[in-house]
Write an enzyme that holds these catalytic residues in place. Structure first.
Site, short mmCIF file in Angstrom:
data_model
loop_
_atom_site.label_atom_id
_atom_site.label_comp_id
_atom_site.label_asym_id
_atom_site.label_seq_id
_atom_site.Cartn_x
_atom_site.Cartn_y
_atom_site.Cartn_z
N ARG A 110 0.88 -1.18 0.00
CA ARG A 110 0.00 0.00 0.00
C ARG A 110 0.91 1.22 0.00
NH1 ARG A 110 -5.15 1.62 3.67
NH2 ARG A 110 -6.05 0.29 2.07
N HIS A 137 -7.54 1.04 -6.12
CA HIS A 137 -7.65 0.17 -4.93
C HIS A 137 -8.31 -1.13 -5.42
CE1 HIS A 137 -7.75 -1.12 -0.92
NE2 HIS A 137 -8.61 -0.29 -0.38
N GLN A 140 -10.17 -3.76 -3.10
CA GLN A 140 -11.43 -3.24 -2.57
C GLN A 140 -12.56 -3.47 -3.57
OE1 GLN A 140 -12.03 -1.40 0.50
NE2 GLN A 140 -14.10 -1.90 -0.12
N ASP A 229 -17.29 7.35 -1.04
CA ASP A 229 -15.99 7.23 -0.36
C ASP A 229 -15.67 8.60 0.21
OD1 ASP A 229 -13.44 6.44 0.47
OD2 ASP A 229 -12.55 6.63 -1.52
N CYS A 269 -16.42 2.05 1.04
CA CYS A 269 -15.24 1.18 1.28
C CYS A 269 -14.73 1.32 2.71
CB CYS A 269 -14.14 1.53 0.28
SG CYS A 269 -13.67 3.26 0.30
N ARG A 297 -13.51 -8.34 2.06
CA ARG A 297 -12.10 -8.09 1.73
C ARG A 297 -11.27 -9.34 2.05
NH1 ARG A 297 -10.02 -2.98 1.74
NH2 ARG A 297 -8.12 -4.06 1.13
N1 NVA Z 1 -9.99 6.88 -1.26
C1 NVA Z 1 -9.61 6.43 0.06
C2 NVA Z 1 -9.85 4.97 0.20
C3 NVA Z 1 -9.53 4.41 1.55
C4 NVA Z 1 -9.74 2.93 1.64
C5 NVA Z 1 -8.16 6.75 0.31
O1 NVA Z 1 -7.34 6.54 -0.60
O2 NVA Z 1 -7.84 7.23 1.40
N1 CP Z 2 -11.10 0.09 2.83
C1 CP Z 2 -9.83 0.04 3.22
O1 CP Z 2 -8.91 -0.25 2.44
O2 CP Z 2 -9.64 0.30 4.54
P1 CP Z 2 -8.26 0.57 5.26
O3 CP Z 2 -7.73 1.86 4.73
O4 CP Z 2 -8.57 0.63 6.72
O5 CP Z 2 -7.32 -0.55 4.94
#
Ligand code: NVA
Ligand code: CP
Length: 312
Positions: A110, A137, A140, A229, A269, A297
């Site tokens: 990540r 993502h 997800q 989101d 998400c 997930r």
């Molecule tokens: N768009 C959000 C998704 C988190 C799972 C982010 O990138 O922070």
């Molecule tokens: N939805 C998701 O990826 O959550 P986290 O950022 O907590 O991993």
């Protein structure tokens, strides 16, 4: 019926974006996920192996679902923060990739830049899985698509309304629409558009219908799924107030939801900023499947990992 993972050519397949998969492979992973979730199969393709999980951003769901899933597939996970390895700064991404490939059976990452994930995958001799970048993502949306298929099993071509920022989640829905037929409507402001290349690719799929509109009512009309989101993603929190102004009218609340299919799924998400992009009454209401999404997930990532390992 239980699904067997089929043997294919010996190459490390990575999962950097949904578009790494064919339509057939997406549906194969959906069936494998269902079989894993329902306990019909419990493979242990990670037995005796470790998985390096690199995090340059915060996480609850991704970290925990990968760690639990890796354990359930027979392996062990290594939680590595980017503070420790400083990918591309302390040493090159290609060196990190080649070193990790000598120790572990898979790498999950990540981070911010999609190009870093792509580079890691290019030099790895083990599968690399994208656990979120600024661009996409993919785990997800694979999990979310599974939630759609299990919650609305009679619908073959979903009408999905995504409201809010044209971010990694919007881009991943578009990526899925470029290979799986769907009717995807993105309601967002003119300055919060999704990635242009990803949008063009989705529009090029003649079996999908893609609409980007600044009218939230048009976006949700008769939708089977209403999705949102956070308006400011990780790494962009300094833009939160500006984005709030731009995206205010795209909030999912009872009034907007009234325009969707009454049986629609409300999805997020998570993490959510309750009261901003979604109201409490909708997130805790009867249409909401946000915690099913979180649970799925785990199941979908196990299916993705098993699929990738079987390709080696
Ligand atoms: N768009 C959000 C998704 C988190 C799972 C982010 O990138 O922070
Ligand atoms: N939805 C998701 O990826 O959550 P986290 O950022 O907590 O991993």
């Amino acid at each position: 019926m239980a699904v067997e993972v089929v043997d294919q050519e010996v190459v490390a397949r990575s999962f950097t974006q949904i578009t790494d998969l064919t339509e057939e492979e997406v549906f194969f992973i959906m069936r494998l996920c269902a079989d894993m979730k329902n306990g019909r199969i419990a493979p242990r393709p990670l037995a005796g192996k470790s998985v390096a999980c690199i995090f340059a951003k915060q996480s609850l769901r991704t970290r925990v679902s990968f760690e639990v899933g890796i354990r359930e597939l027979g392996g062990q996970s290594l939680y590595i923060t980017d503070e420790e390895i400083k990918l591309g700064k302390r040493e090159s991404i290609s060196d990190v990739s080649q070193v990790l490939s000598r120790f572990v059976g898979m790498i999950m990452i990540r981070t911010f830049k999609q190009s870093d994930v792509d580079e890691l995958a290019r030099y790895a001799s083990v599968p690399v899985v994208n656990g979120l970048t600024d661009l996409v993502h993919p785990c997800q949306i694979m999990g979310d698509y599974f939630t759609c298929t299990e919650s609305l099993p009679n619908i073959k071509r979903f009408r999905i309304a995504y409201l809010g920022d044209g971010n990694n989640i919007a881009n991943s829905w578009l990526n899925l629409a470029s290979i799986v037929p769907m009717d995807l409507r993105i309601g967002t402001a003119a300055s919060c558009q999704p990635d242009e290349q990803i949008l063009s690719r989705a529009k090029a799929n003649p079996e999908s219908s893609i609409l980007v509109t600044d009218d939230p009512k048009e976006a949700v009309a008769n939708a089977d799924v209403v999705y949102t989101d956070v308006w400011a993603s990780m790494g962009q929190k300094d833009e939160a107030e500006a984005k709030s102004e731009l995206l205010r009218k795209f909030q999912i609340n009872s009034e907007l939801l009234a325009g969707a299919n009454p049986e629609c799924l409300v999805m997020h998400c998570l993490p959510a900023e309750r009261g901003r992009e979604i109201t409490d009454e909708v997130m805790d209401g009867p249409n909401s499947v946000v915690f099913d999404q979180a649970e799925n997930r785990l199941h979908v990532q196990k299916a993705i990992m098993a699929f990738l390992l079987k390709q080696q």
